[in-house]
Write a protein that holds these residues in place. Sequence first.
Motif, PDB file in Angstrom:
ATOM      1  N   THR A  82      -0.961  -0.092  -4.038  1.00 25.02           N
ATOM      2  CA  THR A  82      -2.073  -0.582  -3.610  1.00 25.02           C
ATOM      3  C   THR A  82      -1.559  -2.043  -2.633  1.00 25.02           C
ATOM      4  O   THR A  82      -0.824  -2.170  -2.712  1.00 25.02           O
ATOM      5  CB  THR A  82      -2.311  -1.576  -4.957  1.00 25.02           C
ATOM      6  OG1 THR A  82      -1.477  -2.199  -5.517  1.00 25.02           O
ATOM      7  CG2 THR A  82      -3.484  -0.409  -6.160  1.00 25.02           C
ATOM      8  N   PRO A  83      -2.788  -2.075  -1.840  1.00 23.37           N
ATOM      9  CA  PRO A  83      -2.439  -3.501  -1.609  1.00 23.37           C
ATOM     10  C   PRO A  83      -1.112  -5.014  -2.127  1.00 23.37           C
ATOM     11  O   PRO A  83      -1.345  -5.165  -3.373  1.00 23.37           O
ATOM     12  CB  PRO A  83      -3.520  -4.389  -0.752  1.00 23.37           C
ATOM     13  CG  PRO A  83      -4.805  -3.826  -1.170  1.00 23.37           C
ATOM     14  CD  PRO A  83      -4.085  -2.051  -2.412  1.00 23.37           C
ATOM     15  N   GLU A  84       0.078  -5.227  -1.312  1.00 24.25           N
ATOM     16  CA  GLU A  84       0.544  -6.860  -2.112  1.00 24.25           C
ATOM     17  C   GLU A  84      -1.016  -7.471  -2.555  1.00 24.25           C
ATOM     18  O   GLU A  84      -1.546  -8.062  -2.266  1.00 24.25           O
ATOM     19  CB  GLU A  84       1.055  -6.803  -1.004  1.00 24.25           C
ATOM     20  CG  GLU A  84       2.252  -8.040  -1.747  1.00 24.25           C
ATOM     21  CD  GLU A  84       3.689  -7.507  -2.928  1.00 24.25           C
ATOM     22  OE1 GLU A  84       3.912  -7.934  -3.316  1.00 24.25           O
ATOM     23  OE2 GLU A  84       4.028  -6.161  -2.654  1.00 24.25           O
ATOM     24  N   GLY A  85      -0.314  -7.775  -4.223  1.00 22.30           N
ATOM     25  CA  GLY A  85      -1.157  -8.994  -4.556  1.00 22.30           C
ATOM     26  C   GLY A  85      -2.837  -8.583  -4.524  1.00 22.30           C
ATOM     27  O   GLY A  85      -3.307  -9.590  -4.686  1.00 22.30           O
ATOM     28  N   TRP A  86      -2.847  -7.673  -4.312  1.00 19.69           N
ATOM     29  CA  TRP A  86      -3.840  -6.232  -5.036  1.00 19.69           C
ATOM     30  C   TRP A  86      -4.745  -7.346  -6.147  1.00 19.69           C
ATOM     31  O   TRP A  86      -3.737  -7.322  -7.483  1.00 19.69           O
ATOM     32  CB  TRP A  86      -4.076  -5.023  -5.804  1.00 19.69           C
ATOM     33  CG  TRP A  86      -5.394  -4.497  -5.428  1.00 19.69           C
ATOM     34  CD1 TRP A  86      -7.013  -4.029  -5.026  1.00 19.69           C
ATOM     35  CD2 TRP A  86      -6.130  -4.136  -6.983  1.00 19.69           C
ATOM     36  NE1 TRP A  86      -7.566  -3.954  -4.965  1.00 19.69           N
ATOM     37  CE2 TRP A  86      -7.253  -3.380  -6.748  1.00 19.69           C
ATOM     38  CE3 TRP A  86      -5.357  -3.468  -8.340  1.00 19.69           C
ATOM     39  CZ2 TRP A  86      -7.641  -2.874  -7.537  1.00 19.69           C
ATOM     40  CZ3 TRP A  86      -6.625  -3.580  -9.226  1.00 19.69           C
ATOM     41  CH2 TRP A  86      -7.717  -2.875  -8.503  1.00 19.69           C
ATOM     42  N   TYR A  87      -5.769  -7.402  -6.039  1.00 15.95           N
ATOM     43  CA  TYR A  87      -6.442  -9.018  -7.123  1.00 15.95           C
ATOM     44  C   TYR A  87      -7.608  -8.601  -8.396  1.00 15.95           C
ATOM     45  O   TYR A  87      -8.588  -7.551  -7.527  1.00 15.95           O
ATOM     46  CB  TYR A  87      -6.337 -10.632  -6.540  1.00 15.95           C
ATOM     47  CG  TYR A  87      -7.084 -10.384  -5.643  1.00 15.95           C
ATOM     48  CD1 TYR A  87      -8.659 -10.969  -6.172  1.00 15.95           C
ATOM     49  CD2 TYR A  87      -7.202 -10.572  -4.367  1.00 15.95           C
ATOM     50  CE1 TYR A  87      -9.447 -11.460  -5.336  1.00 15.95           C
ATOM     51  CE2 TYR A  87      -7.642 -10.948  -3.675  1.00 15.95           C
ATOM     52  CZ  TYR A  87      -9.264 -11.299  -4.151  1.00 15.95           C
ATOM     53  OH  TYR A  87     -10.490 -11.887  -3.222  1.00 15.95           O
TER      54      TYR A  87
END
Length: 164
Positions: A82-87
Motif C-alpha cells: 500500500t502507499p506509504e502512510g496509507w490512511y
Amino acid sequence: TIPNLPATTLAEYCYENMFSMCTSLTTIPSDLLPATTLANNCYQNMFYMCTSLTTIPNLPATTLAEYCYDNMFSSCSGLVETPEGWYLPAQTTATCSCRYMFDNCSKLQKMAVSYSGTITASHWEKFLRYVSNTGTFYYSKNQTKENIRSIVPSGWTLVQSSAW
C-alpha cells in the motif's frame, strides 16, 4: 480511464462490484473515492479480482458503515504494497467494515496503515488473509501491538510509526 466518482455521501450497495474483475486496471486515481460518509456495503467487492492493480488510493471516509469496505481489494494479486502512510481517517469502524479487505492479495507484503481508531479483530476480520507469508506492517502510534497482531499474519513484522 476510470470515471470521476464525485459523490461524498453514498447509498447502500451503490458501488458494489463496480470495477470487479477489471483485470487490466493497474491504478486507481488518488481522488477517485472522495466520500466521507459511507453506507452499508457501498464499496463491497468494488475492485475484487482486479489482478493487475498495483496502487490503491487513500480512503478519506470519516464515517464507516457495516460491510462498507468488505472484500474491496480482495484477490488483487498484483498488489505488493500500500502507499506509504496509507490512511483511513475514520475514528471508528462499523460491523465488519474492513472485513476481507485485502483477502487473497497473494503478493502483498508491505502495508502502512494510518488509522486513529481502535483496530478490532471483529471489524477487521480476515483483513490480510492469504497474503504473503512474510511482510511488514507499519501502524499508527496510537495502536497497540496486540490489536494489530489480531489482524496481521503471524509471519509479518510489526513496526509502529513515529510519524503518524
